[in-house]
Design a protein around this motif. Structure first.
Motif, PDB file in Angstrom:
ATOM      1  N   LEU A   4      -6.066   2.104 -16.138  1.00 49.43           N
ATOM      2  CA  LEU A   4      -5.020   1.361 -15.441  1.00 49.43           C
ATOM      3  C   LEU A   4      -4.922  -0.064 -15.963  1.00 49.43           C
ATOM      4  N   ASP A   5      -3.694  -0.546 -16.092  1.00 47.78           N
ATOM      5  CA  ASP A   5      -3.414  -1.893 -16.573  1.00 47.78           C
ATOM      6  C   ASP A   5      -3.293  -2.828 -15.364  1.00 47.78           C
ATOM      7  N   PRO A   6      -4.218  -3.766 -15.185  1.00 48.23           N
ATOM      8  CA  PRO A   6      -4.183  -4.629 -13.988  1.00 48.23           C
ATOM      9  C   PRO A   6      -2.914  -5.462 -13.885  1.00 48.23           C
ATOM     10  N   ARG A   7      -2.236  -5.685 -15.005  1.00 44.26           N
ATOM     11  CA  ARG A   7      -0.999  -6.485 -14.972  1.00 44.26           C
ATOM     12  C   ARG A   7       0.143  -5.744 -14.292  1.00 44.26           C
ATOM     13  N   MET A   8      -0.022  -4.446 -14.092  1.00 43.57           N
ATOM     14  CA  MET A   8       1.043  -3.654 -13.490  1.00 43.57           C
ATOM     15  C   MET A   8       1.013  -3.666 -11.965  1.00 43.57           C
ATOM     16  N   PHE A   9      -0.101  -4.111 -11.378  1.00 47.34           N
ATOM     17  CA  PHE A   9      -0.315  -3.839  -9.962  1.00 47.34           C
ATOM     18  C   PHE A   9      -0.503  -5.099  -9.129  1.00 47.34           C
ATOM     19  N   GLU A  10      -0.053  -4.982  -7.902  1.00 46.90           N
ATOM     20  CA  GLU A  10      -0.254  -6.021  -6.893  1.00 46.90           C
ATOM     21  C   GLU A  10      -1.491  -5.635  -6.109  1.00 46.90           C
ATOM     22  N   GLY A  11      -2.548  -6.418  -6.247  1.00 51.98           N
ATOM     23  CA  GLY A  11      -3.803  -6.074  -5.607  1.00 51.98           C
ATOM     24  C   GLY A  11      -4.880  -5.829  -6.647  1.00 51.98           C
ATOM     25  N   ARG A  12      -6.099  -5.625  -6.177  1.00 50.02           N
ATOM     26  CA  ARG A  12      -7.250  -5.500  -7.070  1.00 50.02           C
ATOM     27  C   ARG A  12      -7.571  -4.034  -7.341  1.00 50.02           C
ATOM     28  N   LEU A  13      -7.737  -3.713  -8.610  1.00 51.86           N
ATOM     29  CA  LEU A  13      -8.134  -2.373  -8.990  1.00 51.86           C
ATOM     30  C   LEU A  13      -9.610  -2.141  -8.678  1.00 51.86           C
ATOM     31  N   PRO A  14     -10.026  -0.879  -8.523  1.00 53.82           N
ATOM     32  CA  PRO A  14     -11.457  -0.605  -8.322  1.00 53.82           C
ATOM     33  C   PRO A  14     -12.265  -1.132  -9.513  1.00 53.82           C
ATOM     34  N   PRO A  15     -13.487  -1.556  -9.301  1.00 56.42           N
ATOM     35  CA  PRO A  15     -14.294  -2.134 -10.385  1.00 56.42           C
ATOM     36  C   PRO A  15     -14.594  -1.142 -11.507  1.00 56.42           C
ATOM     37  N   PHE A  16     -14.512   0.148 -11.226  1.00 62.16           N
ATOM     38  CA  PHE A  16     -14.804   1.150 -12.249  1.00 62.16           C
ATOM     39  C   PHE A  16     -13.585   1.517 -13.092  1.00 62.16           C
ATOM     40  N   ALA A  17     -12.429   0.939 -12.806  1.00 65.02           N
ATOM     41  CA  ALA A  17     -11.229   1.252 -13.590  1.00 65.02           C
ATOM     42  C   ALA A  17     -11.426   0.838 -15.045  1.00 65.02           C
ATOM     43  N   ASN A  18     -10.935   1.663 -15.940  1.00 62.93           N
ATOM     44  CA  ASN A  18     -10.961   1.356 -17.368  1.00 62.93           C
ATOM     45  C   ASN A  18      -9.690   0.601 -17.710  1.00 62.93           C
TER      46      ASN A  18
END
Length: 311
Positions: free
Chosen positions: A107-121
């Motif tokens: 998952l690209d963190p720039r795409m999302f509003e909010g924090r991704l899980p720490p294990f996301a690649n």
């Protein structure tokens, strides 16, 4: 139509989506043979064409542009597989909405509003290219979304669709392995007829991907390649497609688990601009039935060199 053949047992996958995913229910299905007599499983993860209304509303692109990432009609091209004793699994959801040929959390963190899980690649090459589990682009760098997505929406897609899809696929492969002592997953895809890079302008009819020998025995890919070439198809291996997450994840030749990706040139069967089948579709479907029959009925357990080649 072959999928409606009364001799086949058809069952929808037991996927219960949340309210905003109701348009996709069921999100995928497995078309079972009347009797499973083959260690092969055919999978079409990118042919889904059911676009949720909420997804279309959130996209800055029109439906025709979104469809550029579809492996259109591939499930129909391989619909014959159950008549040869092999199940066919196919997605209804589109690849632009969710890509099950990726790790679950690319998952690209720039795409999302909010924090991704720490294990996301968040640093894979596929994420960098805009083609993670939730794609950022389609076609030639066309951005799908006009605004950021809520993180919870992305996680819902993964929990409600991605994970059930892979659970079902694992069950099919594991059942084949228990029954026959060997399992073969054929991952079915299509590709644009023309690439974007200078070295990839004109593509072959068929590209076979075995992760450069890591996901499938040479004896199996040799068999498949010979069948395609005997029917007149120009066939190459691993370039430009060596196989994605599914081929990599499900292929373990040393354990008699084999995974092979097949990419079909779209120009053989459809107009890539209008997204419509053309006159070549039926001829291609019939030729693929010959290949599918040969692969599904091959004595893989005794095919020379399977385990030896893997080791």
């Amino acid at each position: 139509m072959l999928l409606l053949d009364k001799n086949l047992k058809r069952r929808a996958a037991d996927v219960t989506a949340r309210d905003d995913l109701d348009d996709l229910e069921p999100a995928f299905e497995i078309v079972e043979p009347a009797v499973r007599s083959s260690p092969a499983t055919f999978n079409s993860p990118h042919s889904g064409a059911r676009y949720p209304a909420s997804f279309l509303a959130s996209s800055r692109l029109d439906p025709r542009a979104l469809r550029r990432s579809e492996d259109a009609f591939v499930d129909e091209l391989f619909a014959c597989a159950p008549t040869f004793g092999a199940p066919l699994m196919r997605a209804h959801f589109p690849r632009a909405f969710l890509d099950v040929n990726r790790e679950p959390y690319e998952l690209d963190p720039r795409m999302f509003e909010g924090r991704l899980p720490p294990f996301a690649n968040t640093r894979s090459l596929r994420v960098a290219g805009g083609l993670g589990t939730i794609a950022r682009i389609v076609g030639e760098q066309q951005e799908i979304y006009g605004t950021r997505l809520p993180v919870d929406e992305a996680l819902d897609r993964i929990e409600c669709i991605y994970k059930p899809y892979h659970r079902a696929l694992r069950r099919l492969v594991a059942r084949a392995h228990r029954t026959f002592g060997v399992a073969l997953l054929i991952d079915c895809h299509s590709m644009p007829s023309v690439g974007v890079s200078r070295d990839d302008r004109t593509r072959a009819d068929v590209v076979l991907g075995d992760r450069y020998g890591a996901s499938c025995s040479p004896a199996i890919i040799d068999l498949v390649e010979q069948e395609f070439r005997a029917l007149g198809f120009e066939t190459v291996r691993n370039r430009p497609y060596a196989g994605g997450y599914i081929t990599e994840h499900y292929g373990a030749p040393a354990s008699d688990l084999h995974a092979l990706q097949i990419e079909i040139n779209r120009a053989l069967y459809m107009d890539e601009r209008s997204h419509q089948k053309h006159a070549g579709f039926e001829e291609l479907r019939q030729k693929l039935a010959i290949v599918a029959r040969r692969v599904a009925t091959a004595p893989l357990g005794t095919l020379g060199g399977l385990r030896a080649a893997a080791e």
